[in-house]
Design a protein around this motif. Structure first.
Motif, PDB file in Angstrom:
ATOM      1  N   ASN A 178      -5.743  18.835 -18.175  1.00 35.89           N
ATOM      2  CA  ASN A 178      -4.786  19.932 -17.975  1.00 35.89           C
ATOM      3  C   ASN A 178      -5.425  21.084 -17.202  1.00 35.89           C
ATOM      4  O   ASN A 178      -5.300  22.252 -17.570  1.00 35.89           O
ATOM      5  N   VAL A 179      -6.103  20.732 -16.128  1.00 32.68           N
ATOM      6  CA  VAL A 179      -6.802  21.745 -15.342  1.00 32.68           C
ATOM      7  C   VAL A 179      -5.805  22.734 -14.751  1.00 32.68           C
ATOM      8  O   VAL A 179      -4.690  22.359 -14.377  1.00 32.68           O
ATOM      9  N   TRP A 180      -6.191  23.997 -14.692  1.00 35.37           N
ATOM     10  CA  TRP A 180      -5.272  25.065 -14.270  1.00 35.37           C
ATOM     11  C   TRP A 180      -5.342  25.361 -12.777  1.00 35.37           C
ATOM     12  O   TRP A 180      -4.483  26.064 -12.256  1.00 35.37           O
ATOM     13  N   ALA A 181      -6.360  24.862 -12.097  1.00 40.47           N
ATOM     14  CA  ALA A 181      -6.465  25.125 -10.657  1.00 40.47           C
ATOM     15  C   ALA A 181      -7.138  23.933  -9.979  1.00 40.47           C
ATOM     16  O   ALA A 181      -7.887  23.178 -10.610  1.00 40.47           O
ATOM     17  N   LEU A 182      -6.854  23.787  -8.712  1.00 40.05           N
ATOM     18  CA  LEU A 182      -7.410  22.696  -7.923  1.00 40.05           C
ATOM     19  C   LEU A 182      -7.646  23.206  -6.513  1.00 40.05           C
ATOM     20  O   LEU A 182      -6.831  23.956  -5.978  1.00 40.05           O
ATOM     21  N   MET A 183      -8.768  22.815  -5.921  1.00 42.18           N
ATOM     22  CA  MET A 183      -9.119  23.280  -4.582  1.00 42.18           C
ATOM     23  C   MET A 183      -8.920  22.174  -3.550  1.00 42.18           C
ATOM     24  O   MET A 183      -9.315  21.030  -3.772  1.00 42.18           O
ATOM     25  N   GLY A 184      -8.333  22.538  -2.431  1.00 37.25           N
ATOM     26  CA  GLY A 184      -8.188  21.608  -1.324  1.00 37.25           C
ATOM     27  C   GLY A 184      -9.514  21.360  -0.622  1.00 37.25           C
ATOM     28  O   GLY A 184     -10.520  22.005  -0.899  1.00 37.25           O
ATOM     29  N   ALA A 185      -9.498  20.390   0.298  1.00 32.88           N
ATOM     30  CA  ALA A 185     -10.707  19.997   1.019  1.00 32.88           C
ATOM     31  C   ALA A 185     -10.570  20.328   2.504  1.00 32.88           C
ATOM     32  O   ALA A 185      -9.506  20.716   2.983  1.00 32.88           O
ATOM     33  N   TYR A 186     -11.660  20.166   3.238  1.00 32.18           N
ATOM     34  CA  TYR A 186     -11.689  20.513   4.666  1.00 32.18           C
ATOM     35  C   TYR A 186     -11.185  19.403   5.576  1.00 32.18           C
ATOM     36  O   TYR A 186     -10.571  19.654   6.602  1.00 32.18           O
ATOM     37  N   ASN A 187     -11.468  18.170   5.225  1.00 37.17           N
ATOM     38  CA  ASN A 187     -11.240  17.050   6.127  1.00 37.17           C
ATOM     39  C   ASN A 187      -9.758  16.721   6.262  1.00 37.17           C
ATOM     40  O   ASN A 187      -8.909  17.237   5.531  1.00 37.17           O
ATOM     41  N   LYS A 188      -9.480  15.843   7.179  1.00 38.54           N
ATOM     42  CA  LYS A 188      -8.122  15.313   7.334  1.00 38.54           C
ATOM     43  C   LYS A 188      -8.010  13.963   6.623  1.00 38.54           C
ATOM     44  O   LYS A 188      -9.002  13.268   6.394  1.00 38.54           O
ATOM     45  N   PHE A 189      -6.787  13.607   6.309  1.00 38.19           N
ATOM     46  CA  PHE A 189      -6.467  12.293   5.761  1.00 38.19           C
ATOM     47  C   PHE A 189      -5.230  11.787   6.480  1.00 38.19           C
ATOM     48  O   PHE A 189      -4.171  12.424   6.455  1.00 38.19           O
ATOM     49  N   ARG A 190      -5.392  10.684   7.178  1.00 40.92           N
ATOM     50  CA  ARG A 190      -4.310  10.090   7.977  1.00 40.92           C
ATOM     51  C   ARG A 190      -3.678  11.104   8.919  1.00 40.92           C
ATOM     52  O   ARG A 190      -2.456  11.199   9.060  1.00 40.92           O
ATOM     53  N   GLY A 191      -4.567  11.878   9.546  1.00 38.50           N
ATOM     54  CA  GLY A 191      -4.151  12.772  10.607  1.00 38.50           C
ATOM     55  C   GLY A 191      -3.718  14.151  10.185  1.00 38.50           C
ATOM     56  O   GLY A 191      -3.433  14.998  11.041  1.00 38.50           O
ATOM     57  N   GLN A 192      -3.668  14.435   8.889  1.00 41.43           N
ATOM     58  CA  GLN A 192      -3.201  15.734   8.411  1.00 41.43           C
ATOM     59  C   GLN A 192      -4.270  16.337   7.485  1.00 41.43           C
ATOM     60  O   GLN A 192      -4.840  15.643   6.653  1.00 41.43           O
TER      61      GLN A 192
END
Length: 720
Positions: free
Chosen positions: A213-227
């Motif tokens: 039940n984590v309250w926050a999540l951080m995005g990453a730098y790379n792309k995945f399937r072009g986005q």
């Protein structure tokens, strides 16, 4: 404005903390916020904070790196240290060490202690833990993560999160997703199949959301399937729709690239952007962020809906009610004896004994013996450097100091042996000392000693174990192999204290009598190392990732440049689901040291392995019982590991996959019966044809042992 400044007209009473009540309060707040106030909450106002709403008493949100200690204060509008004198903390061992403990209970103690320190420093969000999968030993940031196996990472991250959040501080699991290298991390486009995505790279994130039940999540730098992954349509659906994540998505610093995509695909708080990523001029003012004035303008002209904004603000306010608006939030603590005790316990349980010829370890403290401690890592500061996870501990006990403090009777002598040179974020400064002279001196010192402890490995410099780029060579750097060979020629009683967060090439193994993998251990590093070297603590750590003999033995490197590090634009995860030991097992490649491997100073034996039946329905639980005996002369611990493989599967499968483990502690001469229970449903594979999980009927094999390549019992069973 900090946590104590609550919203006057809507304060919570202590008995009014139900989810329904809080959601109603959030509705009432959103109704009175202006459009401008709401937009201001969705992007940074400084390097590590976002705005509140002063007129309503809504507080700011303050964040801090990092996963194994609260980072020192950073300046408001620049990356320099703020120069505070009261922000020194306890440095806990890096997460590779935590993973090596195979001890979820200890992970919760680690998280709780870390959360207490973050709370004392008045942080609402702790930017960690990291759960990106160890795909290649060249990744400079592997030391921050929980190893190569998704089940192990999931098992360790959930209690860590719960421990942190028990303090009213949000954990922020990162980096979502497929950020498995530092080289070209902000450009590389990852192409990976759905099975590998769901079976290898997403499970720890899923566990963090659904079990932790984590309250926050951080995005990453790379792309995945072009986005870009921070605002990726596919990942957004998985996270916020399929998994029902109700927390806040925080961008990694400078990982947002589009107002429209950030608005549509999940970013709730945009951090660190500017127009060049790290600038501090007016051209990079926070109002120019993608979720600042451009977002406001797009809503006003109808290009984007205000409903998108309201969802982000709702999540941010929910975060506040869990943290700085939580009336039950207690006070934090910093640098307590308990925190240091937890740090030392994690360190000693995570140290892995890799080799122990002729019982080289433990080394007794005897009068008349001379122990030479050779190597730069014996004294080098290992809490600074490494990128955003660098720390400012109240103190850091070096390996040399720890050994000196423990060995009161022996004579301890030390010399550097080699010098790596200083490091700043993205460059290495030349060494100041003459390397030939250091080598000669080390040989002279080794001749005088009864025992040599070489303290080497990697460090937290650029192109070592550090954020910003990957390692450039698999071998030990700085001429250490030559030094090991030279020392062994004059003194065969040579042990190696290997300080790394990564596997290294080890052609010099035969030159050593003992090897301890000691990781980056934080404030109590030297004391923990001395605990194990002396035998005050019996090592029980197990490797959370495989050590390949040659770099090309690793799956990511077996398919050429396009697989790692990519061609500069794209990268294909050509090994699919066969990551780590799955690759070594299935392709019958012998590793240098296997996943789950670790020796002990005592003799431990697993026997009487049984399952409760031979056939199971897909919704049954499989109960495994076993006995562990300690037939040696000292207390110790064994990690019993349960793997499962599908016989003659209709789809590609690894030979076996970790599905359960249990750490068993025994006094000398003792034996214990243990139980591990596995849900049959966990044996499913991800089926791209139906975009869901499928449990395959038929014959399976259960493998029980104390390493992925040391199985003591294989049992056949069926699923129907």
């Amino acid at each position: 404005m900090k946590a104590q400044d609550k919203i006057p007209q809507i304060q919570l009473e202590k008995n009014e903390v139900s989810t329904k009540f809080i959601e109603a309060k959030i509705d009432s707040i959103i109704a009175v916020l202006t459009l401008e106030e709401k937009v201001a909450m969705t992007h940074a106002q400084s390097k590590f904070s976002t705005k509140g709403v002063a007129r309503l008493g809504i507080p700011e949100v303050w964040m801090s790196d990092g996963p194994h200690g609260v980072r020192e204060e950073i300046s408001w509008d620049a990356w320099e240290n703020a120069g505070w004198t009261n922000d020194a903390i306890t440095a806990f061992p890096a997460l590779t060490c935590l993973a090596a403990t195979f001890n979820p209970e200890l992970a919760e103690n680690y998280g709780f202690s870390l959360g207490e320190e973050a709370k004392y420093r008045e942080k609402e969000v702790l930017l960690g833990p990291g759960v990106n999968i160890y795909r290649t030993p060249m990744n400079g940031r592997n030391f921050e993560y929980l190893g190569e196996d998704p089940f192990l990472a999931s098992s360790m991250v959930v209690p860590y999160i719960k421990g942190v959040q028990d303090n009213g501080v949000a954990a922020c699991v990162k980096h979502f997703a497929l950020n498995n290298q530092e080289h070209l991390r902000d450009k590389i486009n990852v192409e990976v199949g759905d099975r590998a995505l769901h079976e290898i790279y997403l499970p720890a994130f899923k566990a963090a959301v659904q079990k932790g039940n984590v309250w926050a999540l951080m995005g990453a730098y790379n792309k995945f399937r072009g986005q870009y992954t921070t605002h990726n349509k596919i990942l957004h659906k998985i996270l916020k729709t399929d998994w029902n994540f109700d927390g806040v998505v925080i961008s990694d610093w400078s990982s947002v690239h589009s107002t429209e995509e950030a608005a549509l695909y999940g970013v709730d708080m945009e951090m660190g952007t500017g127009t060049d990523g790290l600038g501090t001029t007016t051209n990079n003012h926070y109002q120019h962020y993608y979720l600042a004035n451009p977002f406001l303008k797009a809503i006003k002209n109808g290009a984007l809906s205000e409903g998108l904004l309201d969802d982000k603000v709702r999540r941010i306010l929910r975060l506040m009610y869990r943290t700085n608006l939580n009336p039950n939030r207690t006070l934090g603590k910093l640098n307590t004896d308990k925190h240091l005790e937890v740090a030392r316990k994690v360190a000693t349980e995570g140290i892995v004994l890799l080799k122990n010829e002729d019982n080289f370890f433990p080394i007794q403290d005897k009068k008349g013996i001379t122990i030479a401690v050779i190597g730069e890592n014996a004294t080098r500061d290992m809490t600074q450097g490494g990128g955003s996870s660098q720390l400012k501990p109240l103190f850091e006990i070096s390996p040399l100091q720890g050994i000196k403090d423990r060995y009161k009777n022996a004579t301890i002598i030390h010399t550097m042996g080699y010098e790596s040179g200083a490091s700043v974020y993205d460059e290495i400064l030349p060494a100041n000392l003459n390397q030939d002279s250091l080598y000669v001196k080390a040989i002279e010192v080794a001749k005088k000693a009864d025992i040599v402890l070489f303290v080497g490995g990697l460090n937290k410099s650029h192109h070592q174990d550090s954020e910003g780029d990957d390692r450039e060579v698999f071998d030990l750097p700085y001429g250490q192999e030559k030094l090991i060979n030279g020392i062994q020629e004059v003194n065969e009683n040579l042990g190696f204290l290997l300080v790394t967060g990564n596997a290294v090439k080890m052609p010099w193994i035969s030159k050593t009598k003992g090897i301890l993998q000691t990781w980056y251990l934080g404030s109590m590093a030297g004391h923990a190392i001395a605990d194990v070297v002396s035998g005050d603590v019996n090592p029980s750590g197990k490797l959370p990732f495989s050590f390949p003999k040659e770099l090309n033995d690793n799956a990511a490197h077996a398919f050429g440049q396009i697989s790692y590090p990519g061609d500069g634009v794209n990268q294909n995860y050509s090994e699919g689901i066969l990551v780590g030991y799955r690759w070594f097992d299935t392709r019958k490649i012998k590793p240098q040291y296997a996943f789950g491997f670790g020796l002990s100073y005592t003799d431990l034996k697993i026997s009487e392995v049984k399952i409760d039946q031979k056939k199971y329905a897909k919704n049954d639980q499989i109960k495994i019982t076993f006995e562990v005996a300690n037939t040696g002369d000292r207390a110790g611990a064994e990690v019993v590991q349960v793997y499962v493989g599908k016989h003659k599967s209709k789809v590609e499968r690894a030979l076996k996959e970790l599905k359960g483990f249990s750490k068993i502690y025994l006094e000398k001469g003792a034996n214990k019966t243990g139980t591990i229970t596995i849900d049959a449903s966990s044996l499913a594979y991800y089926n791209p044809e139906i975009s869901d999980w499928t449990v395959e009927e038929g014959t399976y094999y259960l493998y029980v042992g104390n390493a992925s390549n040391n199985i003591v019992k294989k049992i056949k069973f069926d699923l129907f």
